[in-house]
Design an enzyme around this catalytic site. Structure first.
Site, short mmCIF file in Angstrom:
data_model
loop_
_atom_site.label_atom_id
_atom_site.label_comp_id
_atom_site.label_asym_id
_atom_site.label_seq_id
_atom_site.Cartn_x
_atom_site.Cartn_y
_atom_site.Cartn_z
N ALA A 1 -52.34 14.20 -52.98
CA ALA A 1 -53.44 13.63 -52.18
C ALA A 1 -53.55 14.21 -50.75
CB ALA A 1 -53.31 12.11 -52.16
N GLN B 1 -45.28 17.88 -62.97
CA GLN B 1 -45.07 18.09 -61.52
C GLN B 1 -43.63 17.74 -61.12
OE1 GLN B 1 -47.63 16.48 -62.89
NE2 GLN B 1 -49.49 16.62 -61.71
N ASP C 1 -52.25 8.07 -54.64
CA ASP C 1 -53.51 8.83 -54.53
C ASP C 1 -54.60 8.00 -53.89
OD1 ASP C 1 -52.11 10.67 -56.51
OD2 ASP C 1 -53.98 11.69 -56.00
N ASN D 1 -51.59 6.07 -58.67
CA ASN D 1 -50.72 7.25 -58.50
C ASN D 1 -50.58 7.90 -59.88
OD1 ASN D 1 -49.04 8.95 -56.82
ND2 ASN D 1 -47.33 8.17 -58.00
O1 MRU Z 1 -52.36 15.22 -60.16
P1 MRU Z 1 -51.60 15.43 -58.89
O2 MRU Z 1 -50.44 16.33 -59.04
O3 MRU Z 1 -52.51 15.82 -57.76
O4 MRU Z 1 -51.04 13.99 -58.55
C1 MRU Z 1 -50.29 13.81 -57.39
C2 MRU Z 1 -49.68 12.48 -57.27
O5 MRU Z 1 -49.87 11.62 -58.10
C3 MRU Z 1 -48.89 12.21 -56.03
O6 MRU Z 1 -47.91 11.28 -56.26
C4 MRU Z 1 -49.83 11.68 -54.94
O7 MRU Z 1 -50.93 12.52 -54.76
C5 MRU Z 1 -49.13 11.53 -53.64
S1 MRU Z 1 -48.72 13.05 -52.91
C6 MRU Z 1 -47.95 12.77 -51.45
#
Ligand code: MRU
Length: 346
Positions: free
Chosen positions: A48, A196, A237, A247
């Site tokens: 995010a 991730q 998010d 999230n």
């Molecule tokens: O799909 P992504 O990899 O963008 O998802 C990211 C997440 O869910 C993170 O936990 C969230 O963005 C917080 S990042 C500090």
């Protein structure tokens, strides 16, 4: 920190292509709007707060060559660019927060020449980068107070340097606790389907000498039952005004498990992730992603038939009653969230 996820360099966006990790640390340069949209959609840049910075720099990329002479003409182009970037991924509040900030700069300075407004937009985008660096460190500082010596911490997805500019939210807490010599151990959920946790979190924690162990997502309950997890920290998010938190999909599973096993479950996020206009998690838009991520992307052979239907939401919503506290850059928010979120946001 050693990693800078996204930056403005030589009139281009410079970012780490996260789809190449952990095999290769590769930076790419982005100089046009369509390439940035694609980089966001394909998750070359993700997380995010990093998306907030990408969107802000993207607005500048999109309007810098504008030929508009009047503010009205310029605003039309700005609006088109902003809508286009906003159509890349719907869930992370920071992306829209970044776009709104750029539009507000323009609106506040509508009496200035277009060329001046363009420069102000770039300046504001660079400010977002600097602010993120400091707000993540504040999150780390506040959150580390919750961490005891020898704690074993579970996390999901990547809420680290790679999801921000250079430090992280959930992992920011871990970095600060490590700096305080708390001798922590981290378990990282692999985070199906885009991995991730496996690809990014283990890579960056290892790089920063944090003791990390990778688990498959379905092993979390086993670890908790064995008493191997003291705390869970996840990023966010989008957080609704009542504290419900979207999230990475699987976060909600962990929160339910945490409740059963009486383990504190924390969310770490900057204020820019809060959506004060959304009353509850029910109104958070959840991105649906392609079936190939589940069936074939990381496998030598497809793991399910071409005609098998797939449900692939990228995020889930954890209801506020399962969240022990929200660690922000303004301090730690506890229940009742409705009241305390409002207070901290003032
Ligand atoms: O799909 P992504 O990899 O963008 O998802 C990211 C997440 O869910 C993170 O936990 C969230 O963005 C917080 S990042 C500090």
């Amino acid at each position: 920190m050693k990693i800078k996820t996204i930056d403005w360099c030589n009139n281009k966006i410079k970012l780490i292509d996260q789809t190449k990790l952990p095999a290769k640390l590769e930076y790419i340069q982005i100089k046009d709007l369509t390439s940035l949209w694609q980089a966001i959609k394909s998750m070359k840049v993700r997380g995010a707060p990093a998306l907030g910075a990408a969107a802000a720099l993207g607005v500048y990329l999109g309007v810098r060559d504008s030929k508009a002479k009047s503010f009205v003409g310029f605003l039309k182009e700005l609006d088109r660019v902003s809508r286009y970037l906003g159509s890349s991924r719907p869930t992370a509040r920071n992306l829209f927060w970044g776009l709104e900030r750029m539009c507000n700069v323009a609106l506040k300075n509508k009496n200035k020449p277009v060329s001046v407004i363009k420069n102000m937009i770039l300046k504001e985008a660079k400010r977002i980068i600097e602010e993120d660096r400091s707000s993540c460190r504040k999150i780390g500082q506040f959150g580390a107070k919750l961490i005891k010596k020898n704690d074993k911490i579970l996390t999901i997805c990547n809420a680290g340097a790679l999801a921000t500019i250079d430090y992280g939210t959930a992992l920011g807490v871990i970095y600060r606790a490590k700096q305080q010599k708390k001798n922590i151990k981290v378990f990282s959920c692999e985070t199906r389907p885009m991995l991730q946790g496996a690809r990014l979190t283990t890579w960056e924690l290892k790089k920063h000498n944090v003791d990390v162990t990778l688990i498959c997502d379905n092993m979390a309950a086993t670890l908790m039952a064995k008493g191997e997890i003291d705390k869970i920290i996840a990023g966010a998010d989008r957080i609704a005004a009542n504290g419900d938190t979207a999230n990475k999909v699987g976060t909600y599973n962990l929160a339910v498990l945490a409740k059963f096993h009486k383990i504190p479950f924390y969310i770490a996020a900057p204020l820019s992730t809060f959506d004060f206009k959304i009353k509850s998690g029910k109104n958070i838009p959840i991105e649906q992603r392609p079936a190939e991520e589940v069936k074939s992307l990381f496998f030598k052979k497809p793991i399910a038939g071409m005609n098998i239907k797939v449900f692939n939401p990228a995020f889930d919503v954890t209801p506020n009653n399962l969240i022990s506290a929200i660690i922000t850059d303004r301090g730690i928010i506890k229940k009742p969230y409705n009241k305390n979120i409002k207070r901290i946001a003032k």
